[in-house]
Design a protein around this motif. Structure first.
Motif, short mmCIF file in Angstrom:
data_model
loop_
_atom_site.label_atom_id
_atom_site.label_comp_id
_atom_site.label_asym_id
_atom_site.label_seq_id
_atom_site.Cartn_x
_atom_site.Cartn_y
_atom_site.Cartn_z
N MET A 1 -12.03 3.90 -2.87
CA MET A 1 -10.87 3.66 -3.75
C MET A 1 -11.20 4.16 -5.14
N ARG A 5 -6.93 5.17 -10.40
CA ARG A 5 -5.57 5.21 -9.89
C ARG A 5 -4.76 3.97 -10.25
N ARG A 6 -5.40 2.95 -10.69
CA ARG A 6 -4.59 1.77 -10.97
C ARG A 6 -4.80 1.29 -12.40
N SER A 114 -2.42 -2.19 0.15
CA SER A 114 -3.75 -1.62 0.36
C SER A 114 -4.44 -2.29 1.53
N LYS A 115 -5.17 -1.48 2.29
CA LYS A 115 -5.96 -2.04 3.39
C LYS A 115 -7.35 -2.44 2.89
N ASP A 116 -7.67 -2.01 1.68
CA ASP A 116 -9.05 -2.16 1.23
C ASP A 116 -9.27 -3.28 0.22
#
Ligand SMILES: Cc1cc2nc3c(=O)[nH]c(=O)nc-3n(C[C@H](O)[C@H](O)[C@H](O)COP(=O)(O)OP(=O)(O)OC[C@H]3O[C@@H](n4cnc5c(N)ncnc54)[C@H](O)[C@@H]3O)c2cc1C
Lengths: 436, 158
Positions: A1, A5-6, A114-116
């Motif tokens: 990740m 990006r966030r 999100s899967k993470d």
């Protein structure tokens, strides 16, 4: 990740909450993000704030993400078709959730779960972190071959512009015209809803004169709810107009010629090899439902159509989604998909999230023995009379699922004007318990 | 339907509320609150109805217990509440009744209708503005459908 990006800031509340000792928990907020402000989502947001206000041990921050300024209730929306209600009568904004209960409302759309890690991606605001995530996004529809322009052939099974379109099409139907509607394979939202719609459309057309027809193509092996009521209404009130055809699954629509193509099924839903093509001046095709793509793509449906959950919390049954809950029509418990029921599930979920935040037990015998939900649907049969359907479900520790309580399932003995009046009182209180 | 109660009847009716002391002492208030909240869809949040459906906040526990257990006894359940009552055990009914009995009948805290939604069958405004509203709604929905497509298209790089 990639962290770039966030928005880092948005992650801070969650990280802080996790690292603070339990004794100090009341200082750190527990951030609940609710996706979708329909019957399930609005109720869970309201009840978490309302109940937590009375518990000094927890400090709940609730963010509701919903793309629309106001939710349009499907409940009562069949009455838009006969002009008794307007969409604006069924539109509920989030002013009360914000002003009265302190829910933070973001007008945005969730694009990814999100899967993470515990965060979701919003269309306009980027990543948002959560301690608990409640997914309450309702339904999506399967594609049907040839049904490419929904504005030409509205389902009107998510209320709003499509409901108005369908109303206008019915208004403009040619003299002695034919209305064709279809009912998808179960489970679909509001089991009595399509039969109710057939009655109301028949009522509208019958008042206009003779020769009109309402053809109902049902993929199921018979009327799915209020069987006695609708069997009687179809023959006694609308015998000349409603043509009910079970075991017909719609597989294609020709939007130019207005033909609906069906496959004929056996009683257990297998295709017989038989086919049919049915013409309608107005087509109201309701495709098969499933949880929206957001859930499917994230893995929350585990490859199935609906999201599996534990009905004692509505937490995802999948270990890889700790802290993620799914309520309302998107989940897989098999209870009827109704707004009344979505509201009921939301309360169990709110209780579970509050207990987790406070460190209270979730699986005491006392709690498990008293988990109940219930449903009620009022069905207008014509412009002044209605029937109803109701049921109570109770958690069964042996099956680990909610079970129908024997005797609680009932339908009105008759349609009448008293039920019609009660329908407005019921919906007013349900709307208020959800949105106000 | 209020009945006059003899002292003995009073005592008997109160039994469920005074006798199973173990049950009472052990009642988890949040369990009762959750159970009772399932009445709110029809009877209003915390039992405060907005219309002719009965408000149940502040109702005497024994009255509510008696009413609901009576409904369960109907030979031929007629109305929604007869069926609803059959959905709960006597102990659950006791819990629901004891929860609503603790709430004030008419709290000042009960806010007036907020601005949210109309939810009432108010007269609508002009036809033109309605048509305008309807157009805008359709456009919004078109945009939403495009958004759904985006969700599918995005590659799963996260
Ligand atoms: C004609 C008709 C009549 C009905 N009558 C009754 C009745 O009498 N009684 C009854 O109990 N039920 C009835 N129902 C069923 C009821 O409307 C549904 O079961 C109920 O709306 C389900 O609630 P939900 O919260 O799961 O989904 P919804 O109420 O559909 O809410 C989902 C919300 O999620 C939002 N959303 C979707 N995707 C996203 C995203 N990616 N990001 C953020 N937000 C998103 C949507 O905008 C929407 O506001 C009826 C339905 C129909 C169609």
């Amino acid at each position: 990740m990639s962290l770039k990006r966030r928005t880092i800031l948005q992650m801070i509340p969650a990280v802080a909450a996790m690292s603070i000792a339990p004794a100090l928990r009341s200082q750190a907020s527990h951030h609940v993000v609710v996706v979708g402000g329909g019957f399930a989502g609005a109720t869970v947001a309201k009840y978490i704030k309302m109940w937590s206000a009375a518990d000094p041990r927890v400090n709940m921050r609730v963010t509701l993400v919903e793309p629309r300024v106001a939710h349009v209730s499907c409940i009562m929306s069949n009455l838009v078709l006969n002009g008794q209600l307007k969409i604006r009568d069924l539109s509920f904004d989030y002013a009360a959730l914000q002003g009265k209960y302190g829910v933070e409302v973001l007008q945005d759309r969730v694009q990814r779960i999100s899967k993470d890690g515990p965060e979701i991606k919003l269309k306009n605001r980027g990543w948002l972190a959560y301690d608990s995530l409640v997914v309450a996004t309702g339904i999506a529809f399967d594609p049907i071959e040839g049904l490419d322009d929904p504005r030409k052939t509205p389902h009107a099974w998510i209320a709003g512009g499509q409901t108005n379109l369908l109303r206008n099409q019915i208004r403009d139907i040619p003299e002695r015209g034919t209305f064709v509607m279809s009912i998808p394979d179960k489970p679909y939202r509001c089991p009595p809803g399509p039969y109710e719609r057939a009655c109301l459309v028949a009522d509208i057309l019958q008042r206009r004169g003779s020769g009109y027809r309402v053809i109902v193509l049902d993929a199921n092996n018979g009327i799915q709810a209020e069987k006695e009521t609708f069997t009687r209404a179809f023959s006694e009130l609308y015998g000349d107009i409603i043509d009910y055809r079970p075991l017909q699954r719609v597989v294609g629509v020709d939007q130019n010629s207005n033909y609906v193509h069906t496959k004929i099924l056996t009683a257990d839903g297998q295709e017989t090899g038989g086919e049919d093509a049915v013409y309608g001046d107005v087509l109201n095709i309701i495709p098969r439902h499933g949880a929206p793509r957001l859930l499917v793509n994230s893995g929350l449906t585990d490859g199935g159509r609906w999201a599996p959950v534990d009905p004692t919390t509505y937490g995802s049954s999948l270990d890889r989604f700790p802290g993620v809950y799914v309520i309302g029509d998107s989940q897989a418990t098999g209870q009827p998909k109704s707004g009344h029921m979505a509201n009921a599930q939301a309360k169990i979920c709110a209780d579970a999230i509050l207990r987790r935040a406070a460190g209270d037990s979730l699986d005491s015998d006392e709690r498990l023995d008293n988990l109940t939900t219930n449903s009620a649907c009022f069905s207008p049969i014509n412009a002044s009379e209605a029937s109803w359907l109701t049921a109570v479900f109770r958690y069964n520790r042996d099956t680990g699922n909610m079970g129908l309580v024997p005797g609680s399932l009932g339908e009105a003995h008759n349609w009448n004007s008293e039920n019609y009046r009660d329908m407005f009182s019921w919906s007013e209180n349900l709307f208020a318990d959800t949105f106000k | 339907m209020k009945k006059l109660l003899t002292p003995l009847a009073c005592f008997t009716l109160l039994l469920p509320f005074v006798l199973p002391a173990n049950a009472l002492a052990a009642d988890d208030p949040a369990v009762n609150r959750l159970l009772a909240s399932q009445c709110a869809q029809c009877h209003g949040t915390n039992g405060y109805s907005r219309n002719d459906f009965e408000s149940i906040a502040g109702e005497e526990a024994k009255d509510m217990y008696e009413d609901l257990t009576d409904m369960k006894g109907e030979d031929r359940p007629e109305n929604i509440m007869d069926h609803q009552a059959l959905g709960y055990t006597d102990d659950q009914i006791r819990r629901i009744a004891s929860y609503y009995a603790t709430l004030p009948e008419d709290p000042e805290s009960r806010e007036s209708e907020s601005s949210s939604g109309s939810g009432t069958l108010s007269a609508s405004s002009s036809i033109e503005s309605e048509e305008q509203d309807e157009k805008e709604m359709e456009q919004r929905e078109e945009r939403d459908e495009d958004d759904e497509e985006d969700e599918e298209d995005e590659e799963d790089d996260h």
